[in-house]
Design an enzyme around this catalytic site. Structure first.
Site, PDB file in Angstrom:
ATOM      1  N   SER A 145      -9.601  -0.709   6.371  1.00 11.46           N
ATOM      2  CA  SER A 145      -9.194  -0.302   4.846  1.00 11.46           C
ATOM      3  C   SER A 145      -8.795  -1.643   4.599  1.00 11.46           C
ATOM      4  O   SER A 145      -8.132  -1.143   3.822  1.00 11.46           O
ATOM      5  CB  SER A 145      -8.219   0.850   5.509  1.00 11.46           C
ATOM      6  OG  SER A 145      -9.066   2.126   5.706  1.00 11.46           O
ATOM      7  N   LYS A 161       1.261  -0.927  -0.191  1.00 13.34           N
ATOM      8  CA  LYS A 161      -0.270   0.057   0.169  1.00 13.34           C
ATOM      9  C   LYS A 161       1.112   1.352  -0.192  1.00 13.34           C
ATOM     10  O   LYS A 161       1.947   1.178   0.907  1.00 13.34           O
ATOM     11  CB  LYS A 161      -0.961   0.150   1.341  1.00 13.34           C
ATOM     12  CG  LYS A 161      -2.229   0.971   1.168  1.00 13.34           C
ATOM     13  CD  LYS A 161      -2.910   0.861   2.286  1.00 13.34           C
ATOM     14  CE  LYS A 161      -3.682   1.792   2.261  1.00 13.34           C
ATOM     15  NZ  LYS A 161      -4.924   1.863   3.215  1.00 13.34           N
ATOM     16  N   SER A 207     -10.027   1.806   2.599  1.00 14.83           N
ATOM     17  CA  SER A 207      -8.867   2.268   1.608  1.00 14.83           C
ATOM     18  C   SER A 207      -7.768   2.154   0.675  1.00 14.83           C
ATOM     19  O   SER A 207      -7.456   2.237  -0.143  1.00 14.83           O
ATOM     20  CB  SER A 207      -8.106   4.004   3.009  1.00 14.83           C
ATOM     21  OG  SER A 207      -7.412   3.044   3.217  1.00 14.83           O
TER      22      SER A 207
END
Ligand SMILES: [Zn+2]
Lengths: 477, 495
Positions: free
Chosen positions: A169, A70, A145
């Site tokens: 997330s 990420k 996210s």
């Protein structure tokens, strides 16, 4: 045969038979054909790194296994944009703790995955680099996210990935994309090098196509790190040892508050089917009550936004990142932040600033902390009677791109089942448990602090006896 | 005698002290030894506030803070708790300072100073730990600066901020408090007050129980005294003219000796304090007793011991213990067998007086030599050795040199371009006490050569005797003892 969608064990076998280079090349090929905008940066060192692994004969547990990271976890030499214009060109000069561990283990970093700007969102639509598309339906969001991480795993563009989970997330996009995701207990994985959105809530965690690979990754990244004061100095857990096909006698609690108003019937059915399936496998279930759940969402957003308003203060255009020139330092910083941050980030900074301000601090921030304590007590009480809790990860399947972006409140409300877990700091997993209208549904399994082994065993048993995790999204196959 | 405090002056102080004797910064491993380093060379992801870097509390900072708290006779917290103080400034790399808020490491302490009317107690409300921001460096002068550079070497330096009760009743008391406070910190060996930016002070003051005004960011003890003198006068004049004192923050212009209003806006700054989520509380309650055991002898205790052990006057004991390095130097001299009373006189009265006259402050003591720096321009001055002081006192007590000659030796050592021993100075300058017959000869000559002065003296003009003594001194090139010369002259003239 391409390495796409292989498990880590299969990849290691393939490396043994051919090479790490070939495996990495397969994934880079899949990324090249991508339709989902899952990567912000593809590393141009990945192939070279895989060759090094081959020539060294690296013996690490992940030698030559590719992974996606990420874009809020620092990898030395690769941009760490956090999905923001503010950090588009920021390249960290150091590695996050988890990245050091991965490099030690021999993993090959494929690139950095797209995300909601500064991890603020549940759809990955707030990224400066455009939305990520859900591999199961390219008109839909992948969740957020960590939408990029979940989507590239689902689409076969990485065998597994790291995400971060502040209020869901990891679990939300895992649920929307039909992959497995784990938010570890607060303190189980070092946050050193992960750009903070809300420090007291978030953890780095794995996303993968199966439970075993989650355990493999946890064995590499979890453990004490002196550089993170909130990292817990526990004896190292053997996560892979927990992978047993046996939940006989397991006590499951089903919190009725997690099946509240607005839950989609397809999701409700899939989750209950999963609970009954576990019962058939020898577990028992009972309804439990977690009365403060209804206040959790408000408490979560106040705490997260308050912390965010302070965490993001460092982005002032003075030292690194985006800078908009100004006549004075004050105009420089205000222009930089006006141009460098997107709307959702600005909204959360403003609300957080307000909640911490004199006169409102006690009314909002302090109250939110009190609610947090009550939510935590709900979990302690419920988990004193049962081994795990089961509930829907998300009340609904993936929604359409653009459907909720103009209605932030509706978007916040979709986090209702994931945020209480972050307030309590307990571990939680999302595993694929069915489909509704062709879209994946996630079963959330919540456990006691540092009892990831029980979560993994439960998820593994469920997975061994179902086939949801082995279905692939047709559009990207 | 009780000090009446006619203007009802109440002064409180806030003192920021850099724990610059610790090896590493507050939350990272960077060295604190940056004072002579190139800008931005003592930095890392943590003290630059790079995204993702996390603070780790340096335990030595907590130990030093507990030491300070114990020396101030304060209560020590059970655990450490940190808050964020949020504000934007270019020298603040994270947009917040990490500080302590409602649970400081030290609370409710006190310091006894020599007040206007004897011993006076100044309450310490709290002392807490916090980190220092970086430093702005203007290109050229501040007025004509073309730009600002930022040096983050200082960023993350450990600070202790101490807040006193408004217990001081005059600028002199404030100055004495600061002197004593600094002395205590130096005794604890956590702080070198001679380094730039080591101590920064804010003073708040009110008169007649009225509104209090804060004077910010004063860098010296003298500055605090001057700022307060000016500010009290200003407030009294405002009231005398029928005006009102407004609550405000003022800046002290050291060059002009005046305080200037800084903010016209009435609004208070809102720092949005909240608990620092990246630092877990550190339990320290079991550290405190151990630290207490290792606490060094503090100024008041040392002063009492000096009186007791060396039989010296309180005035001398006080002066000698006013700086740990001076106290150690004194004891070093005594250990070599020097008479403690003589040593006290020569060090406390003469040496210290000569140092003060030259604006020299003691900056180091290594067990054999004290080093000094100039307080005004920070240049390094000549050092003084224990061995030299031992020799000098011995030469004097043995009657080999006069007291005047001994003072001359000290001055020469302090001002000389080369390093010299007392004996070398005495030999070069011919400072050995003159032989008696030489003085007798000089006395006789002075009488025969200055008949008018002799007559004046015999006629009752005492001053003329001084002239004759001067003549004797001149003839003996200053080697005669003035007192002896006077006695010999009187004996010769009056029988
Ligand atoms: Zn540093």
């Amino acid at each position: 045969m391409t390495a796409k969608w292989m498990s880590v064990a299969e990849i290691k076998q393939k490396i043994g038979e051919s090479s790490a280079e070939e495996v990495t090349a397969d994934y880079l090929e899949a990324i090249k054909k991508s339709k989902i905008n899952g990567y912000v940066t593809v590393s141009d060192r990945a192939l070279e790194k895989s060759k090094e692994i081959d020539s060294e004969g690296h013996k690490g547990p992940l030698a030559g296994v590719p992974i996606a990271i990420k874009d809020n976890i620092s990898v030395q030499g690769l941009p760490n944009s956090c999905g923001s214009r503010m950090l588009e060109n920021y390249v960290p000069p150091f590695n996050a703790h988890v990245i050091e561990k991965l490099i030690e283990a021999g993993a090959v970093i494929l690139g950095k995955t797209n995300m909601d700007e500064f991890a603020m969102g549940s759809s990955t639509e707030s990224s400066y680099f455009g939305p990520v598309l859900n591999p199961w339906d390219l008109e839909r969001v992948p969740g957020g996210s960590s939408g990029g991480s979940a989507a590239v795993v689902a689409a076969g563009e990485a065998p597994f990935a790291l995400g971060s989970d502040t209020g869901g997330s990891i679990r939300c996009p895992a649920s929307f994309c039909g992959v497995v995701g784990l938010k570890p207990t607060y303190g189980a994985v070092s946050r050193y090098g992960a750009v903070a959105y809300a420090n007291s809530l978030e953890q780095i965690g794995p996303l993968a196509n199966n439970v075993e690979d989650i355990a493999v990754l946890m064995d590499v990244i979890a453990g004490h790190d002196a550089r993170d004061s909130t990292s817990v100095p526990e004896e190292k857990t053997d996560y892979q040892a927990a992978l047993k096909d046996d939940i006989k006698g397991l006590k499951i609690g089903v919190p009725k508050e997690y099946f509240g108003e607005g839950i989609s019937p397809g999701v409700e059915k899939a989750v209950w089917d999963a609970i009954h399936h576990c019962e058939a496998l020898g577990a028992s279930w009972e309804e439990v009550s977690m009365p403060h759940t209804k206040y959790a969402l408000a408490s979560y957003y106040i705490i997260a936004m308050s912390e965010a308003s302070s965490n993001l203060a460092r982005f002032d255009g003075t030292r690194y990142g985006f800078r908009e020139a100004g006549e004075t330092w004050h105009s420089l910083i205000s222009k930089t932040r006006a141009e460098g941050f997107g709307d959702e980030v600005k909204r959360r900074i403003l609300i957080g600033t307000y909640a911490l301000s004199a006169g409102y601090h006690d009314k909002y921030y302090l109250k939110a902390l009190k609610v947090r304590t009550l939510v935590k007590q709900d979990f302690e009480k419920a988990l004193s009677k049962v081994d795990v809790l089961m509930a829907p990860t998300m009340p609904n399947p993936a929604f359409k791109v653009g459907e909720k972006i103009e209605d932030p409140l509706a978007l916040y409300l979709s986090d209702v089942n994931t945020v209480p877990i972050n307030l309590a700091g307990v571990p939680s997993m999302s595993v694929p448990c069915g489909f509704t209208d062709g879209l994946p549904v996630g079963l959330q399994i919540i456990g006691k602090p540092f009892d990831e082994p029980t979560l993994l065993r439960t998820a593994y048993t469920f997975e061994q006896n179902t086939d949801y995790h082995s279905r692939r999204p047709p559009e990207v196959a | 005698m009780v000090y009446e405090n006619p203007d009802g002056v109440m002064i409180g102080l806030e003192i920021h002290v850099q724990l610059n004797k610790l090896k590493s910064k507050m939350f990272c491993g960077c060295s604190t030894d940056y004072h002579d380093a190139e800008p931005n060379t003592h930095t890392c992801p943590v003290c630059l506030g790079l995204p993702g870097a996390l603070p780790v509390l340096n335990r030595e900072v907590v130990k030093a803070a507990i030491k300070v708290g114990l020396a101030l006779e304060g209560e020590i917290a059970e655990e450490t708790q940190f808050h964020r103080k949020n504000y934007f400034y270019p020298d603040l790399p994270r947009g917040f300072q990490t500080t302590q808020y409602d649970y400081p490491i030290v609370s409710k302490g006190k310091v006894v100073i020599e007040g206007e009317d004897g011993e006076h107690e100044v309450g310490i409300w709290r002392a807490h730990m916090e980190d220092d921001p970086g430093k702005l460096v203007h290109i050229g002068s501040i007025e004509k600066s073309k730009g600002v550079l930022i040096d983050y070497n200082r960023s993350g330096m450990p600070l202790i901020e101490t807040v006193t009760a408004p217990d001081m009743r005059s600028p002199k008391e404030a100055r004495r408090f600061l002197d004593k406070f600094r002395n205590i910190l130096e005794y604890l060996d956590v702080f070198d007050g001679n380094l730039e930016g080591a101590m920064r002070m804010d003073a708040n003051v009110s008169v007649y129980g009225g509104t209090r005004v804060e004077v910010k960011n004063i860098s010296s003890h003298k500055g605090v005294e001057k700022a307060l003198l000016y500010e009290i006068m200003r407030q009294k004049n405002v009231i005398r003219r029928g005006g009102e004192i407004t609550q405000e923050t003022r800046h002290f212009d050291e060059a002009r000796g005046v305080t200037i209003g800084m903010r016209t806006k009435e609004e208070a700054e809102d720092y949005r304090y909240f608990r620092e989520p990246d630092l877990m509380p550190m339990k320290v309650s079991d550290w405190t007793p151990k630290i207490k055991e290792t606490l060094p002898e503090l100024p008041d205790a040392k002063r009492a011991r000096f009186i007791e052990q060396y039989g010296i006057a309180d005035m001398h004991a006080k002066a000698l213990t006013s700086k740990i390095m001076l106290a150690d130097f004194y004891e070093g001299v005594c250990k070599k067998g020097t008479d403690p009373k003589q040593a006290a006189t020569w060090i406390a009265d003469v040496l210290l007086g000569e140092l003060n006259y030259r604006d020299l402050v003691i900056s180091s003591y290594d067990g054999s030599t004290i080093g000094c720096i100039n307080d005004k321009d920070h240049s390094i001055a000549n050092s003084t050795r224990v061995a030299d002081m031992v020799d000098l006192v011995a030469l004097f007590t043995d009657g080999k040199i006069s007291d005047r000659a001994a003072v001359e030796v000290i001055r020469t050592i302090l001002d000389g371009e080369e390093e010299k021993t007392p004996l070398q100075v005495i030999e070069e300058k011919g400072l050995f006490k003159a032989e008696d017959d030489l003085v007798t000869k000089a006395v006789a000559e002075a009488i025969t050569e200055n008949e008018a002065a002799v007559q004046d003296y015999l006629g009752g003009a005492e001053k003329s005797l001084n002239f004759l003594v001067g003549q004797v001194m001149k003839k003996t090139k200053g080697t005669a003892d003035a007192k002896t010369a006077r006695e010999m002259l009187v004996k010769e003239l009056k029988g």
